[in-house]
Design an enzyme around this catalytic site. Structure first.
Site, PDB file in Angstrom:
ATOM      1  CE  LYS A  80       2.053 101.220  48.637  1.00 19.66           C
ATOM      2  NZ  LYS A  80       1.689  99.903  48.727  1.00 19.66           N
ATOM      3  CB  SER A 156       4.694  97.751  48.147  1.00 20.20           C
ATOM      4  OG  SER A 156       2.992  98.054  47.796  1.00 20.20           O
ATOM      5  CB  SER A 180       1.627  95.758  49.924  1.00 27.56           C
ATOM      6  OG  SER A 180       2.354  95.328  49.035  1.00 27.56           O
TER       7      SER A 180
END
Length: 458
Positions: A80, A156, A180
């Site tokens: 990420k 996220s 997330s």
């Protein structure tokens, strides 16, 4: 021929060991899949094909000699774009960060993957600074659902979830400050674990403080356990990191759930309205846990929704991460982030400490709850994936993403391990997730139960 993009990390390693295919074969297949899905799904901010193939060739040579470098040698992974990865900019979904720089440091979890020979496919999308439960940003646009591009992948860590779901790497590193890794994994139909806080070291420290965890996102619990075995080692750059785990999480999967005390809370004591299709899929999975030998009873933890305290902690984190930006840079921010940062800047130190007190009491109550129960089971989310490009579902009446994630963020406040397990679909064929929560430091129980549920107890 075997579709290498459909294999788990464990299966890829078995294939390398047997000489059935090589890390180069697997990496090429994954890179082709990543390039194919990117135009429609937008899971990546950067695909590092040249570097990936270079690492895959080096791995193939090590396997040829019978000398793999570590537990994940040659396995494709994604990172990420919140976490530092040497050689690639980490822009965190924000136009306020410049690509210029040396970018010569790995985050602790990324460094561990590098040591163990993993192949880095690329950096995955995030909302700006990971601030919300869906994945769209001023920098990289909207990340879409792997089954229906009109819907959100969640967030996220939405890019990571979409990549795993569509075969662009079996392993992904995500971050979780309020759900997330669990939110997008639930929406996309994959597995994800938010480990106990400190189990996976984090550097640089998150502006959201000790709410933020690093966790594995995978197709199944076995891959997550293997990944956790690699990334859980302490790192001196994180002063809050835990000591080494007592043993291998992968080796501990075989214990099953027989005899475990499981509390099933379908709505946290009536506090959450859950869609019927979600409730039904979760209930059926709970019945499977009972069939595997767990002692299951319906019971709710003695907690009330801590959303106001969470907002104080979250909004002040947003204020902190944007604190040094001038007016021109602030104009570049996601409007929602700009709004909560302004709210956070108006909170006082006493407001913050009052939220810390709420957090401590919530942790105490959950600690007492786990004196009676090994595991808590809830839905991961009360809904399935909604329209892309929106922070909240249309017509929901919610103002912020926390309105539709009431099962996830409380366990960031308590620092407990929590995982989401895919347990079915709704009437539109959209995935449903079940959440497993254990007492702090009992990541092994969460993984064991998830593995039993996903493998039928085998």
């Amino acid at each position: 021929m075997t579709d290498l993009t459909g294999l788990t990390a464990v299966q890829l390693l078995d294939g390398y060991r047997a000489g059935a295919f090589s890390p180069v074969d697997a990496t090429r297949a994954v890179l082709e899949r990543a390039e194919r899905i990117q135009p429609e799904v937008n899971a990546f901010v950067r695909i590092t094909a040249e570097q990936a193939l270079e690492r895959a060739r080096a791995s193939a040579e090590r396997w040829r000699r019978g000398e793999p470098a570590g537990l994940l040698d040659g396995v494709p992974v994604t990172v990420k774009d919140i976490l530092l990865m040497r050689g690639a900019p980490t822009l965190k979904g924000s136009k306020t960060i410049s690509e210029r720089g040396t970018w010569d440091e790995d985050a602790p979890s990324v460094a561990r993957l590098r040591t163990h020979g993993a192949v880095f496919v690329g950096k995955t999308t995030t909302p700006e600074f990971g601030w919300k439960g869906v994945t769209d940003s001023p920098l990289s646009g909207v990340t879409r659902h792997p089954l229906d591009p009109a819907r959100t992948a969640g967030g996220s860590s939405g890019g990571a979830a979409a990549a795993v779901a569509l075969g662009a790497g079996p392993l992904a590193l995500g971050t979780d400050g309020g759900g997330s890794v669990r939110i997008p994994a639930s929406f996309c139909g994959i597995f994800a674990l938010k480990p106990t806080y400190g189990r996976v070291p984090l550097y640089p420290a998150s502006a959201f403080g000790t709410l933020a965890h690093v966790g594995p996102m995978t197709r199944d619990a076995a891959d997550a356990a293997l990944l956790l075995d690699v990334i859980e080692a302490p790192d001196s750059r994180d002063w809050s990191a835990l000591g080494p785990a007592a043993g291998s999480f992968l080796d501990g999967l075989s214990g099953g759930v027989r005899g475990l005390r499981v509390a099933y809370s379908p709505s946290l004591g009536g506090q959450v309205a859950v869609r019927p299709a979600v409730a039904s899929a979760v209930r059926q999975a709970v019945e499977r846990l009972a069939g595997l030998g767990a002692y299951v009873e319906e019971a709710d933890p003695d907690v009330t929704d801590p959303v106001d305290a969470f907002h104080t902690l979250w909004f002040t984190g947003a204020a902190r991460v944007t604190q040094r930006l001038g007016p021109d840079q602030r104009a570049l921010l996601d409007p929602g982030l700009r709004e909560i940062a302004a709210l956070g800047a108006r909170r006082s130190a006493l407001d913050y400490l009052a939220a810390v007190d709420v957090r401590a009491e919530l942790g105490r109550r959950m600690g007492r709850f786990h004196d009676s129960y090994d595991l808590l089971v809830t839905p991961t989310l009360p809904i399935t994936a909604f329209e892309a490009g929106a922070e909240v579902p249309k017509g929901s009446g919610h103002r912020r993403w926390t309105g539709w994630t009431p099962f996830t963020y409380p366990f960031n406040m308590t620092q407990q391990p929590a995982a989401t397990v895919p347990v079915g679909t709704d009437g539109d064929g959209l995935p449903v997730g079940l959440q497993l929560v254990a007492a702090r430091h009992r990541d092994d129980l969460v993984l064991r139960a998830a593995h039993a549920l996903m493998s039928g107890g085998s």
